[in-house]
Design an enzyme around this catalytic site. Structure first.
Site, PDB file in Angstrom:
ATOM      1  N   SER A   1       3.690   8.243  31.796  1.00 49.49           N
ATOM      2  CA  SER A   1       3.197   9.939  32.557  1.00 49.49           C
ATOM      3  C   SER A   1       3.578  10.045  33.526  1.00 49.49           C
ATOM      4  CB  SER A   1       1.850  10.015  32.211  1.00 49.49           C
ATOM      5  OG  SER A   1       1.512  11.048  32.069  1.00 49.49           O
TER       6      SER A   1
ATOM      7  N   ASP B   1      17.165   8.732  38.382  1.00 46.17           N
ATOM      8  CA  ASP B   1      18.220   9.878  38.142  1.00 46.17           C
ATOM      9  C   ASP B   1      19.256  10.472  39.425  1.00 46.17           C
ATOM     10  OD1 ASP B   1      17.595  10.445  35.871  1.00 46.17           O
ATOM     11  OD2 ASP B   1      17.093  12.588  35.983  1.00 46.17           O
TER      12      ASP B   1
ATOM     13  N   LYS C   1       5.776   8.602  27.732  1.00 47.56           N
ATOM     14  CA  LYS C   1       4.947   9.532  27.551  1.00 47.56           C
ATOM     15  C   LYS C   1       5.309  11.096  28.624  1.00 47.56           C
ATOM     16  CE  LYS C   1       0.484  11.379  28.041  1.00 47.56           C
ATOM     17  NZ  LYS C   1       0.589  11.991  29.199  1.00 47.56           N
TER      18      LYS C   1
END
Length: 441
Positions: free
Chosen positions: A347, A358, A372
């Site tokens: 999460s 990224d 999640k």
């Protein structure tokens, strides 16, 4: 807004997951007869329950009562009504109540209040979403107290193991009863105080484990590699759980561990960053292993102390409406970064790890994260109860939704439990140290 029900006494101490290859830690097929019954009992119990339910429905008073109380079908064409609260459903509930009152063999156990709460819980459970939950007034009060970082329990994070439906220890807090009793990450909770934990909601498992200070909870544990179940007694006490731990290691390497993202975490992380910077840190290892997640706003604020200018994460609701959370880059981390993750990093911790990956801001080491990629919102009701509902999906800066997939680390390093518990060697942390020193040169 929160992202999880993955485990902190909600969080947790006792927070849930997705079914995929991340779960390599559950019960496997064993030649040992006792362990074989672990899974056999799981499935046969479902079958038996189904057969009993079928037998009861045949020839009971329910059919007659329902027909008497319903002069019309659900709709002219047999289509279910738009609202669950209608004349038909109310009449059927009344019929079920009458049947229970007349036939249930232990009438002293019948509680109207429990039945009412059960209806509310069942309505939310019918969504089929393990992260959407109805909280009674007491459960809601306990949850709010837990997020303050102080509670009475054993000091372990618990999630639901999706392969078995049992609770699983997803993390153990240092210097707590859970650690002292020998509980380990990935232990499966088979029984609590001699009663099966099969099929229980996470909140029920948590409620059974927590209790008054000084009392004892008895856990029957399945641990992979053990010949039989482990019987472990844990004495409950007040747990004050710091969500951030930090230290300066050798060669200018700083280490910060975030165990979850609660409201107190921002202040604790800011303090940790100030200390390591003041100590001349030349590289940082950020440990998000077994971090079950927490508050979206909290992880965004922490990400703003690490990431460059740009998008941190964005969410999309069912209408496709997009909400973006951005960073101005004014506090961007200027030293090499390694992030430790594992299959219990979920999460909010995946939001931070995903953004780091990224942007190429650091190197991820460990094993694939939990997966999640959805967000929950808590909606308090006027009677002191509350609903937690999944309201949106979230996406990394590059537009990746990791739900059910997880984030693959840049360097795969499987945790060596034997080395850790027998020799005190954390092989993943050692790998992180090697990598950060390379990056610092």
């Amino acid at each position: 807004m929160i992202l999880d029900n993955y485990g902190y006494s909600n969080n947790n101490e006792v927070n849930q997951g997705a079914t995929n290859n991340l779960y390599q830690d559950g019960p496997q097929r064993e030649s040992n007869q006792t362990k074989g019954m672990f899974l056999v009992g799981l499935f046969s119990g479902v079958i038996i329950s189904t057969l009993i339910a079928s037998a009861i429905y045949v020839g009971t008073k329910l059919t007659d009562n329902f027909q008497r109380n319903n002069a019309r079908p659900a709709s002219a064409e047999g289509v279910i009504a738009d609202s669950v609260v209608n004349d038909d459903s109310v009449a059927k509930l009344k019929s079920i109540e009458e049947v229970i009152e007349e036939y249930y063999y232990q009438d002293e156990d019948i509680s109207t209040d429990d039945m009412i709460e059960g209806m509310y819980e069942g309505l939310v459970a019918s969504l089929g979403d393990p992260y959407s939950v109805y909280y009674t007034a007491d459960e809601w009060e306990d949850l709010m107290r837990d997020t303050e970082g102080i509670y009475f329990g054993i000091g372990a994070y618990v999630s639901l193991d999706q392969r078995t439906g049992y609770g699983k220890i997803s993390g153990v807090i240092a210097n707590t009863p859970a650690q002292e009793a020998g509980l380990r990450e990935n232990d499966i909770i088979y029984q609590v105080d001699g009663e099966s934990a099969q099929g229980l909601e996470l909140s029920e498992i948590v409620a059974r484990i927590k209790g008054e200070e000084g009392t004892t909870v008895h856990l029957t544990i399945y641990r992979e590699g053990e010949a039989d179940y482990l019987e472990i007694d844990v004495v409950r006490r007040q747990i004050e759980s710091p969500t951030v731990n930090y230290e300066m290691m050798d060669n200018g390497v700083a280490y910060i561990q975030i165990t979850e993202f609660d409201e107190v975490t921002i202040e604790q992380f800011t303090e940790a960053m100030a200390v390591i910077k003041g100590s001349g840190a030349a590289g940082l290892i950020l440990d998000l292993r077994s971090n079950p997640g927490g508050s979206l706003s909290v992880v965004v604020d922490i990400a703003r102390q690490i990431l460059p200018e740009g998008l941190i994460v964005y969410t999309e609701d069912r209408a496709g409406e997009r909400t973006e959370y951005r960073c101005d880059g004014k506090k961007e981390l200027q030293i090499p970064l390694v992030v430790l993750v594992n299959g219990n990093s979920a999460s909010a911790s995946e939001i931070l790890a995903g953004a780091v990956k990224d942007y190429g801001k650091g190197t991820l080491i460990g094993t694939t994260t939990f997966g999640k990629g959805i967000v929950q919102r808590i909606l308090p009701l006027t009677d002191g109860t509350a609903l937690k509902l999944t309201v949106s999906a979230y996406y990394t800066p590059k537009g990746n939704n990791i739900h059910g997939i997880g984030i693959k680390p840049d360097i795969e390093c499987v945790f060596d439990a034997d080395a850790y518990y027998d020799e005190g060697i954390d092989n993943q942390l050692e790998e992180a140290k090697k990598e950060i020193l390379k990056m610092m040169k």
